[in-house]
Structures are given as C-alpha cells and as structure tokens.
Design a protein around this motif. Structure first.
Motif, PDB file in Angstrom:
ATOM      1  N   GLY A 265       0.850  -1.132   0.081  1.00 33.62           N
ATOM      2  CA  GLY A 265       0.083  -0.082   0.020  1.00 33.62           C
ATOM      3  C   GLY A 265       0.903   1.288   0.008  1.00 33.62           C
ATOM      4  N   LYS A 266       2.151   1.319  -0.256  1.00 31.40           N
ATOM      5  CA  LYS A 266       2.980   2.162  -0.126  1.00 31.40           C
ATOM      6  C   LYS A 266       3.852   2.401  -1.315  1.00 31.40           C
ATOM      7  CE  LYS A 266       3.331   2.653   4.951  1.00 31.40           C
ATOM      8  NZ  LYS A 266       4.442   2.839   6.192  1.00 31.40           N
ATOM      9  N   GLU A 267       4.476   3.540  -1.658  1.00 28.73           N
ATOM     10  CA  GLU A 267       5.147   3.884  -2.843  1.00 28.73           C
ATOM     11  C   GLU A 267       6.644   3.080  -2.529  1.00 28.73           C
ATOM     12  OE1 GLU A 267       3.138   8.048  -4.620  1.00 28.73           O
ATOM     13  OE2 GLU A 267       5.179   7.999  -3.835  1.00 28.73           O
ATOM     14  N   ARG A 268       7.271   2.654  -3.619  1.00 31.77           N
ATOM     15  CA  ARG A 268       8.694   2.401  -3.487  1.00 31.77           C
ATOM     16  C   ARG A 268       9.527   3.653  -3.022  1.00 31.77           C
ATOM     17  NH1 ARG A 268      11.164  -0.781  -8.474  1.00 31.77           N
ATOM     18  NH2 ARG A 268       9.198  -1.941  -7.928  1.00 31.77           N
ATOM     19  N   GLU A 269      10.373   3.093  -1.961  1.00 30.35           N
ATOM     20  CA  GLU A 269      11.116   4.145  -1.256  1.00 30.35           C
ATOM     21  C   GLU A 269      12.821   4.011  -1.264  1.00 30.35           C
ATOM     22  OE1 GLU A 269      10.521   4.818   2.555  1.00 30.35           O
ATOM     23  OE2 GLU A 269      10.717   2.701   3.498  1.00 30.35           O
ATOM     24  N   PHE A 270      13.533   4.859  -1.362  1.00 23.95           N
ATOM     25  CA  PHE A 270      15.070   4.564  -1.293  1.00 23.95           C
ATOM     26  C   PHE A 270      15.513   4.115   0.180  1.00 23.95           C
ATOM     27  CE2 PHE A 270      19.502   5.504  -1.859  1.00 23.95           C
ATOM     28  CZ  PHE A 270      19.757   6.057  -0.669  1.00 23.95           C
ATOM     29  N   VAL A 271      16.269   3.012   0.102  1.00 28.05           N
ATOM     30  CA  VAL A 271      16.979   2.589   1.334  1.00 28.05           C
ATOM     31  C   VAL A 271      18.467   2.941   1.113  1.00 28.05           C
ATOM     32  CG1 VAL A 271      17.430   0.611   2.420  1.00 28.05           C
ATOM     33  CG2 VAL A 271      15.412   0.705   1.232  1.00 28.05           C
ATOM     34  N   GLY A 272      19.181   2.775   0.367  1.00 29.30           N
ATOM     35  CA  GLY A 272      20.619   3.164   0.288  1.00 29.30           C
ATOM     36  C   GLY A 272      21.049   3.085  -1.058  1.00 29.30           C
ATOM     37  N   THR A 273      22.117   3.672  -1.198  1.00 32.59           N
ATOM     38  CA  THR A 273      23.145   3.577  -2.640  1.00 32.59           C
ATOM     39  C   THR A 273      24.763   3.411  -2.449  1.00 32.59           C
ATOM     40  OG1 THR A 273      23.360   4.595  -4.608  1.00 32.59           O
ATOM     41  CG2 THR A 273      23.106   5.907  -2.759  1.00 32.59           C
ATOM     42  N   ILE A 274      25.301   2.987  -3.198  1.00 27.49           N
ATOM     43  CA  ILE A 274      26.707   2.597  -3.059  1.00 27.49           C
ATOM     44  C   ILE A 274      27.430   3.212  -4.483  1.00 27.49           C
ATOM     45  CG2 ILE A 274      26.733   0.285  -3.869  1.00 27.49           C
ATOM     46  CD1 ILE A 274      29.197  -0.067  -1.618  1.00 27.49           C
ATOM     47  N   SER A 275      28.482   3.687  -4.452  1.00 29.40           N
ATOM     48  CA  SER A 275      29.287   4.282  -5.743  1.00 29.40           C
ATOM     49  C   SER A 275      29.920   3.005  -6.335  1.00 29.40           C
ATOM     50  CB  SER A 275      30.339   5.215  -5.409  1.00 29.40           C
ATOM     51  OG  SER A 275      31.231   4.754  -4.418  1.00 29.40           O
ATOM     52  N   TRP A 276      30.247   3.139  -7.477  1.00 24.29           N
ATOM     53  CA  TRP A 276      30.921   2.034  -8.306  1.00 24.29           C
ATOM     54  C   TRP A 276      32.065   1.315  -7.769  1.00 24.29           C
ATOM     55  CZ3 TRP A 276      35.920   1.840 -10.285  1.00 24.29           C
ATOM     56  CH2 TRP A 276      36.859   2.706  -9.733  1.00 24.29           C
ATOM     57  N   SER A 277      32.859   2.205  -6.919  1.00 27.15           N
ATOM     58  CA  SER A 277      34.033   1.596  -6.186  1.00 27.15           C
ATOM     59  C   SER A 277      33.795   1.134  -4.710  1.00 27.15           C
ATOM     60  CB  SER A 277      35.183   2.733  -6.212  1.00 27.15           C
ATOM     61  OG  SER A 277      34.511   3.935  -5.256  1.00 27.15           O
ATOM     62  N   GLY A 278      32.451   1.422  -4.244  1.00 27.37           N
ATOM     63  CA  GLY A 278      32.082   1.161  -2.746  1.00 27.37           C
ATOM     64  C   GLY A 278      32.496   2.044  -1.840  1.00 27.37           C
ATOM     65  N   GLY A 279      33.135   3.160  -2.309  1.00 25.44           N
ATOM     66  CA  GLY A 279      33.769   4.132  -1.322  1.00 25.44           C
ATOM     67  C   GLY A 279      32.837   5.049  -0.865  1.00 25.44           C
ATOM     68  N   THR A 280      31.789   5.088  -1.505  1.00 25.87           N
ATOM     69  CA  THR A 280      30.603   6.251  -1.022  1.00 25.87           C
ATOM     70  C   THR A 280      29.208   5.643  -0.963  1.00 25.87           C
ATOM     71  OG1 THR A 280      31.758   7.853  -2.287  1.00 25.87           O
ATOM     72  CG2 THR A 280      29.335   8.452  -1.744  1.00 25.87           C
ATOM     73  N   THR A 281      28.648   5.939   0.205  1.00 24.23           N
ATOM     74  CA  THR A 281      27.468   5.206   0.155  1.00 24.23           C
ATOM     75  C   THR A 281      26.526   6.196   0.912  1.00 24.23           C
ATOM     76  OG1 THR A 281      27.998   4.186   2.578  1.00 24.23           O
ATOM     77  CG2 THR A 281      28.221   2.926   0.748  1.00 24.23           C
ATOM     78  N   TYR A 282      25.131   6.110   0.926  1.00 26.66           N
ATOM     79  CA  TYR A 282      24.252   7.283   1.426  1.00 26.66           C
ATOM     80  C   TYR A 282      23.111   6.311   1.590  1.00 26.66           C
ATOM     81  CZ  TYR A 282      26.689  10.855  -1.335  1.00 26.66           C
ATOM     82  OH  TYR A 282      27.682  11.467  -1.705  1.00 26.66           O
TER      83      TYR A 282
END
Length: 123
Positions: free
Chosen positions: A41-58
């Motif tokens: 019943g809810k919209e899709r939501e962002f959980v996390g992301t990682i850069s190509w190298s793995g060095g940056t995450t949000y």
C-alpha cells in the motif's frame, strides 16, 4: 544488466538479514547500485546506494546506522546487511543499477531493476 535479488525471509524484530543482488553484464563494476523497498500500500522508497568503487554510500534516515551496503565487483554482487530490524522494515526489497557510477537516491536514475525479495519482520 540483469539483477537477481535473494536473501529475504521472516525474522523477528531485532534480528538481522543479509540480502544479496547478483548482477550479470560486463558494466556492473562501473555502475552505482541501490536498494529500494516497497511496503504494501505504499510507494517504493529509497533505502541506500553505493558508488561503483564502494567508497561512497548514502542511506535513508530510517535505516541509517542499522543497514549497510557493500559490493564485491569481482563477484558482481551487492549486499544489504540489515541489523536491528523493525516491523516497519517489512517490505519487498529491490536492488537496482544506476545509469552512472555516482550514487543516487532518485528512483528515476536507475535503469535496471531486480525482481525483489520479501522481508517480513515480526514483532
């Protein structure tokens, strides 16, 4: 790029799960990856992301400090380690590959999506 998510299941509140996302395609290691979720019943939501190298995450504020994204480019796999799970974390979790190497929180920046894996957290 084709994506296959796995590792979902039923877990009690406070428990842990690790999701995996196996990718095929030669460009995987050059792309940022993300995890999203969609509760009933809810919209899709962002959980996390990682850069190509793995060095940056949000991470989203709701999972920051509890979830960790990592990747192994040699294995063409990205992971989502989920600790201290809560009933409100119950959702279908999707992995996605972005159109560039930069991590992004926007659903529209992701070109490829896996089929989703269900995580159910009981209270």
């Amino acid at each position: 790029v084709q994506l296959q998510a796995s590792g979902g299941g039923l877990v009690q509140a406070g428990g842990s799960l690790r999701l995996s996302c196996a990718a095929s395609g030669r460009t995987f290691s050059y792309l940022a990856m993300g995890w999203f979720r969609q509760a009933p019943g809810k919209e899709r939501e962002f959980v996390g992301t990682i850069s190509w190298s793995g060095g940056t995450t949000y991470y989203s504020d709701s999972v920051k400090g509890r979830f960790t994204i990592s990747r192994d480019n040699a294995k063409n796999t990205v992971y989502l380690q989920m600790n201290s799970l809560r009933p409100e974390d119950t959702a279908v979790y999707y992995c996605a590959a972005a159109s560039s190497s930069r991590p992004t929180t926007l659903t529209s920046d992701y070109d490829y999506w896996g089929q989703g894996t269900l995580v159910t957290v009981s209270s």
